[in-house]
Design a protein around this motif. Sequence first.
Motif, PDB file in Angstrom:
ATOM      1  N   PHE A 168      21.098  -4.025  -0.490  1.00 43.86           N
ATOM      2  CA  PHE A 168      22.320  -3.341  -0.042  1.00 43.86           C
ATOM      3  C   PHE A 168      22.791  -2.381  -1.138  1.00 43.86           C
ATOM      4  O   PHE A 168      22.687  -2.689  -2.323  1.00 43.86           O
ATOM      5  CB  PHE A 168      23.428  -4.352   0.249  1.00 43.86           C
ATOM      6  CG  PHE A 168      23.070  -5.332   1.326  1.00 43.86           C
ATOM      7  CD1 PHE A 168      23.135  -4.967   2.673  1.00 43.86           C
ATOM      8  CD2 PHE A 168      22.645  -6.622   1.004  1.00 43.86           C
ATOM      9  CE1 PHE A 168      22.790  -5.872   3.673  1.00 43.86           C
ATOM     10  CE2 PHE A 168      22.303  -7.527   1.995  1.00 43.86           C
ATOM     11  CZ  PHE A 168      22.363  -7.159   3.332  1.00 43.86           C
ATOM     12  N   PHE A 169      23.316  -1.252  -0.721  1.00 48.53           N
ATOM     13  CA  PHE A 169      23.798  -0.264  -1.672  1.00 48.53           C
ATOM     14  C   PHE A 169      25.315  -0.360  -1.830  1.00 48.53           C
ATOM     15  O   PHE A 169      26.043  -0.359  -0.830  1.00 48.53           O
ATOM     16  CB  PHE A 169      23.450   1.151  -1.184  1.00 48.53           C
ATOM     17  CG  PHE A 169      21.996   1.472  -1.335  1.00 48.53           C
ATOM     18  CD1 PHE A 169      21.538   2.177  -2.447  1.00 48.53           C
ATOM     19  CD2 PHE A 169      21.071   1.044  -0.384  1.00 48.53           C
ATOM     20  CE1 PHE A 169      20.179   2.467  -2.583  1.00 48.53           C
ATOM     21  CE2 PHE A 169      19.733   1.331  -0.514  1.00 48.53           C
ATOM     22  CZ  PHE A 169      19.276   2.045  -1.618  1.00 48.53           C
TER      23      PHE A 169
ATOM     24  N   ASP B 117      27.680  -4.373  -7.756  1.00 51.20           N
ATOM     25  CA  ASP B 117      27.004  -3.166  -7.243  1.00 51.20           C
ATOM     26  C   ASP B 117      28.020  -2.062  -6.943  1.00 51.20           C
ATOM     27  O   ASP B 117      28.367  -1.797  -5.798  1.00 51.20           O
ATOM     28  CB  ASP B 117      26.184  -3.518  -5.985  1.00 51.20           C
ATOM     29  CG  ASP B 117      25.186  -2.424  -5.632  1.00 51.20           C
ATOM     30  OD1 ASP B 117      25.313  -1.312  -6.190  1.00 51.20           O
ATOM     31  OD2 ASP B 117      24.290  -2.694  -4.810  1.00 51.20           O
TER      32      ASP B 117
ATOM     33  N   ASP C  37      19.461  -6.221  -4.116  1.00 48.80           N
ATOM     34  CA  ASP C  37      19.539  -7.182  -3.021  1.00 48.80           C
ATOM     35  C   ASP C  37      19.327  -6.503  -1.672  1.00 48.80           C
ATOM     36  O   ASP C  37      19.507  -7.116  -0.623  1.00 48.80           O
ATOM     37  CB  ASP C  37      20.880  -7.923  -3.036  1.00 48.80           C
ATOM     38  CG  ASP C  37      22.050  -7.005  -2.734  1.00 48.80           C
ATOM     39  OD1 ASP C  37      21.859  -5.754  -2.729  1.00 48.80           O
ATOM     40  OD2 ASP C  37      23.158  -7.523  -2.509  1.00 48.80           O
TER      41      ASP C  37
ATOM     42  N   ASP D 145      21.111   0.583  -5.630  1.00 48.37           N
ATOM     43  CA  ASP D 145      21.243  -0.854  -5.370  1.00 48.37           C
ATOM     44  C   ASP D 145      21.131  -1.581  -6.712  1.00 48.37           C
ATOM     45  O   ASP D 145      20.066  -2.065  -7.079  1.00 48.37           O
ATOM     46  CB  ASP D 145      20.157  -1.281  -4.387  1.00 48.37           C
ATOM     47  CG  ASP D 145      20.210  -2.772  -4.100  1.00 48.37           C
ATOM     48  OD1 ASP D 145      21.205  -3.421  -4.482  1.00 48.37           O
ATOM     49  OD2 ASP D 145      19.241  -3.277  -3.485  1.00 48.37           O
TER      50      ASP D 145
ATOM     51  N   ASP E  19      21.872  -4.381  -7.978  1.00 46.53           N
ATOM     52  CA  ASP E  19      21.436  -5.780  -8.094  1.00 46.53           C
ATOM     53  C   ASP E  19      20.191  -6.066  -7.238  1.00 46.53           C
ATOM     54  O   ASP E  19      19.796  -7.226  -7.088  1.00 46.53           O
ATOM     55  CB  ASP E  19      22.572  -6.730  -7.721  1.00 46.53           C
ATOM     56  CG  ASP E  19      23.026  -6.502  -6.292  1.00 46.53           C
ATOM     57  OD1 ASP E  19      22.867  -5.358  -5.785  1.00 46.53           O
ATOM     58  OD2 ASP E  19      23.540  -7.438  -5.669  1.00 46.53           O
TER      59      ASP E  19
HETATM   60 CA   LIG Z   1      23.251  -4.325  -3.945  1.00 46.13          CA
END
Ligand SMILES: [Ca+2]
Length: 564
Positions: A228-229, A185, A226, A222, A224
């Motif tokens: 989170f950036f 990411d 998930d 983000d 992937d």
């Molecule tokens: Ca991420």
Amino acid sequence: MLLLVSTFTLSVGATTTSDAAISTLAIEHVETPSVNRTWSDISLIYQDEWHDPAEVDEEIELIHNTVPELVDIEVIGESYQGRNITCIRITNELNTEQKAKTQVVAHHHAREQITVELSLRFIIHLLNNYGDDETITEYVNTQEIYVIPTLNPDGLERVVNEEDYWLRKNLRPYDDDGDGRFDEDPWDDADGDSYVSGFDVYTKTGPGGEPEFQYTYYEGIDDDADGFFNEDYIGLVDLNRNYATGWGSGSSSSDVRSQIYHGPTAFSEPETQAYRDWVSQHKFAMVYALHSGINATYFPTNYYDNWYESTLYYRVVQDFAAMYPMGFNDFYDVTAQTSNGQYDKPQLASAPSGMWGAWMYVERGTTLPITFEVYHNGSSDNPSTYVDIVDNSTHLIQEWHEIFSYFTPDDAYIEDLWQYYIPAFDYLLEMTPRLAATLGVASNAIQEGEEMSLSVSINCLSPRLSTEDGIELRGGDGTLLHLWSVLDGGESHILPITITLPVDLNETGYILRLGNEYSGYTQFLLTSIPSDASPDLLLPAIVIVTLVAVVIVVYYVKLYSKTH
Ligand SMILES: [Ca+2]
Ligand SMILES: [Ca+2]
Ligand SMILES: [Ca+2]
Ligand SMILES: [Ca+2]
Ligand SMILES: [Zn+2]
């Protein structure tokens, strides 16, 4: 005029005289003829645009194919992703004797791609001036000039082709967030304006409500999914913190996310290993490592914050100041309208910190390794380039998207920037210590075991740098016959020496080599001249040798006086 000597050759061991005792000794200064220039001026294939690693290779191949007489290429290792790290040597290959050596290593840091461009132009500058410009021709005839256009080709690939202008480090993958995936990411150009913005976050909750800097985050998505950036950016080790001298201390970080992460151990990276292994085969007195992004020139320091060679470095700073009275930043200050009119380049590093310069000084015996910053954009970090995107009672957030122009100019200015720096690159070659040497005979000797008195005249052609090591007199087989002390920059000496002749000159010639690994070696060939040699040939030959010696001395005395 140096090359006159090579236009005649005295016969080597050709005597058949029955009366060796009346032969006389002849000394030939073994000179190398200039390479006949067969090539037209070379231009880059990719002029005025950033080179990716494949294009760098293409340029190098064309340059090598066009001028094989002066250009040699050596792949010194591979990057993490398996790209070649290539070193180009420019020298007159007709002379296989070791010459004085210098070096330009570019592009430790990915986003400093302007340094790749300058190093390619430096090579072309040498080849296009060879045979036309007397000074450049002399440098290429008497020096081995090594250029590494990119030490970080993986980084170059990403910066140029993915337009990731924040990347500084190498591309060894790392799982920053410990989720089992690597580099999944990174920061991204989410709004498609070609730049990844940085966002500086300030709080205003302190006394007086003055903005207090907290942290920077970066534009992105983000990748992937998930939640989170940008939690696992690419790039791991700052190659210019990965050297052994002062590794892990000073201005470096043990945080893998830091831009100055020093790596798990000194020389942990394939790029620095390749460089270490290559550079350890050579001795260099003065070299440049090219960088960009700050208005500074770094001279190596010890742990006590002092230059290793304060007198020498001070003089070099004065030379730079004379070359660039307004400072190196004229060029981009003009284009950026932020001229400060000051020469404020030289700086002290806080400590060696695993950086290239101190390692070159301490471990490799390079007296003058200069970390040469070639570009800084005074306007790109001007307060006006920060845009307030949040400004309320508790927070200030400022967006900054000048990262591209911070480390590099617009590609339309690459050639102008190179033209601006030509004197600084010529200076490197002028300062490289090499010798002007002549050898005279004080007492005749022809037969093996006889004592021979010689008079050695040497001049260190660098106005600033010494020969670093003492001056050796060696036999052609490498035997050390004598060692004199170090010769200072610009210094000349006439030194008497008596040696025992190890061969019979009636049977064979005898090579003497004068110099050292820093200055390179000059060869002299001792031969006997039979007394019945044609006086028509012999006398003019002796006169020419003497004349040329005088001309050389006068030439270098003039050269020397000109440079002071
Ligand atoms: Ca991420
Ligand atoms: Ca990860
Ligand atoms: Ca953007
Ligand atoms: Ca991202
Ligand atoms: Zn750098």
